[in-house]
Enzyme design. Structure first.
Site, PDB file in Angstrom:
ATOM      1  N   ARG A  18       7.112  63.562  72.410  1.00  0.00           N
ATOM      2  CA  ARG A  18       8.049  63.738  71.306  1.00  0.00           C
ATOM      3  C   ARG A  18       8.532  62.400  70.750  1.00  0.00           C
ATOM      4  O   ARG A  18       9.565  62.343  70.106  1.00  0.00           O
ATOM      5  CB  ARG A  18       9.270  64.540  71.786  1.00  0.00           C
ATOM      6  CG  ARG A  18       8.960  65.970  72.147  1.00  0.00           C
ATOM      7  CD  ARG A  18       8.708  66.777  70.883  1.00  0.00           C
ATOM      8  NE  ARG A  18       8.370  68.150  71.177  1.00  0.00           N
ATOM      9  CZ  ARG A  18       7.144  68.595  71.347  1.00  0.00           C
ATOM     10  NH1 ARG A  18       6.128  67.767  71.276  1.00  0.00           N
ATOM     11  NH2 ARG A  18       6.912  69.863  71.582  1.00  0.00           N
ATOM     12  N   ALA A  61       0.396  76.815  72.664  1.00  0.00           N
ATOM     13  CA  ALA A  61       1.223  76.683  71.458  1.00  0.00           C
ATOM     14  C   ALA A  61       2.275  75.610  71.673  1.00  0.00           C
ATOM     15  O   ALA A  61       2.674  75.337  72.811  1.00  0.00           O
ATOM     16  CB  ALA A  61       1.889  78.018  71.129  1.00  0.00           C
ATOM     17  N   ASP A  62       2.699  75.013  70.573  1.00  0.00           N
ATOM     18  CA  ASP A  62       3.737  73.987  70.649  1.00  0.00           C
ATOM     19  C   ASP A  62       4.529  73.989  69.344  1.00  0.00           C
ATOM     20  O   ASP A  62       3.951  74.093  68.268  1.00  0.00           O
ATOM     21  CB  ASP A  62       3.092  72.607  70.864  1.00  0.00           C
ATOM     22  CG  ASP A  62       4.136  71.524  71.058  1.00  0.00           C
ATOM     23  OD1 ASP A  62       5.066  71.733  71.857  1.00  0.00           O
ATOM     24  OD2 ASP A  62       4.030  70.475  70.398  1.00  0.00           O
ATOM     25  N   THR A  63       5.842  73.866  69.461  1.00  0.00           N
ATOM     26  CA  THR A  63       6.721  73.927  68.290  1.00  0.00           C
ATOM     27  C   THR A  63       7.630  72.709  68.250  1.00  0.00           C
ATOM     28  O   THR A  63       8.193  72.327  69.278  1.00  0.00           O
ATOM     29  CB  THR A  63       7.589  75.214  68.353  1.00  0.00           C
ATOM     30  OG1 THR A  63       6.729  76.356  68.400  1.00  0.00           O
ATOM     31  CG2 THR A  63       8.496  75.325  67.132  1.00  0.00           C
TER      32      THR A  63
END
Lengths: 212, 212
Positions: free
Chosen positions: A40, A81-83
């Site tokens: 991130r 999945a990644d948000t």
């Protein structure tokens, strides 16, 4: 269209909301949580779309390596999945403390930001990856509302310092784009990707009884 | 602002999704289902916004009459809500059969429609009513997809012949407006209305632990 043999669908995510959405579609699946590390960093060279797709692929790939090693699960189809939350081109991570949470919420107040979700499907025969972007608008927040929200503790473990699936919902007065993307799984996009594997939803066995 | 004394919040709706959203906000509430009849005639003189507000008021009023008759529940705050689907100015009701469901889904395919939710708060001291409108877009559907969806049975008891909280989700590729309105309860709008009663969310006791 060539149809791959699929033994099971594996969700490589611990997110309860993603599991709920998959159940909503009537999809039979099993959960195997990946330990793939999410990156991130604000200064990384990847765009938000590239970042969520890379992380989704990383999660799917890790679980795929485990299941594909055994003959009986070699035909598993793994979904990763990644948000992430992006404000003015900057990816917002989890706040380090209450002060940072306050700054993030003040920055989101009265503005549009974006939510990106990447999804990756990994199978012995084929891999596909995609992402969806949704615009999200916060109404203007008072300092009192921000302080009260921080007091609930909810912001502290959330990217962007809010949970759209929690109290944070009262701040989000408008979105533009895929509804389910904001919840962490862009369902219409996923349905199209599953067609690549010969899986066409809805399947007749599925029957979910919920209202509008 | 004058603060009304609230003993309990009563949700006059059987909808599991509305209950889930209220719980998400950390609101303590009790459910008392109204038997108020919903009117869905296409030819009625009310606009969609007027219709959902009138029905929400009717539901809240009916439950309020029951609880306010007793001294110990006279200070209850009753919440009524109503949601409809509107295509080209026409309110879509529940399909009478598979043929009508097919026609509705064909009409929705590849187009925008609107979802209206009215909410009404009823209390001894004050009543407020509002509505929210969200635009919803269906991707283009094939006849095969429509037939498969009808075979699941899901469309038959749904206004507009689809359930956004079910398999129907795979058809909705875009919305514009309030996210939670489409789920049956416009949460940011409700939070603002509750402030009329001196209830400011989030309250510190609330703590919902869910991710993005």
């Amino acid at each position: 269209m060539e149809v791959a043999h699929i033994s099971r669908i594996i969700l490589a995510s611990a997110s309860p909301r993603r599991q709920e959405l998959l159940r909503m579609l009537g999809v039979d699946f099993k959960v195997l949580v990946s330990t793939f590390e999410e990156h991130r960093e604000v200064d990384q060279p990847l765009s938000p779309a590239e970042l969520v797709m890379a992380t989704a692929q990383g999660k799917a790939e890790e679980v795929f390596r485990i299941t594909s090693a055994q003959a009986e699960t070699a035909d598993d189809l793994v979904l990763g999945a990644d948000t992430i939350v992006v404000l003015k081109g900057v990816c917002l991570g989890k706040p380090a403390g209450q002060e940072e949470a306050r700054r993030m919420l003040q920055a989101l107040s009265g503005r549009w930001h974006q939510v990106f979700t990447g999804i990756a499907l990994r199978h012995r025969c084929k891999s596909v990856t995609a992402y969806e972007r949704t615009k999200v608008h916060f109404r203007s927040l008072t300092d009192r509302e921000i302080d009260a929200y921080i007091s609930t503790g909810e912001p502290m473990d959330k990217a962007g310092a809010y949970g759209i699936q929690g109290i944070g919902a009262i701040f989000v007065d408008r979105i533009e784009g895929c509804f389910y993307n904001v919840m962490g799984l862009p369902v219409p996009r996923l349905a199209l990707l599953l067609q690549e594997y010969g899986i066409t939803l809805p399947e007749v066995k599925t029957l979910v009884r919920t209202g509008h």
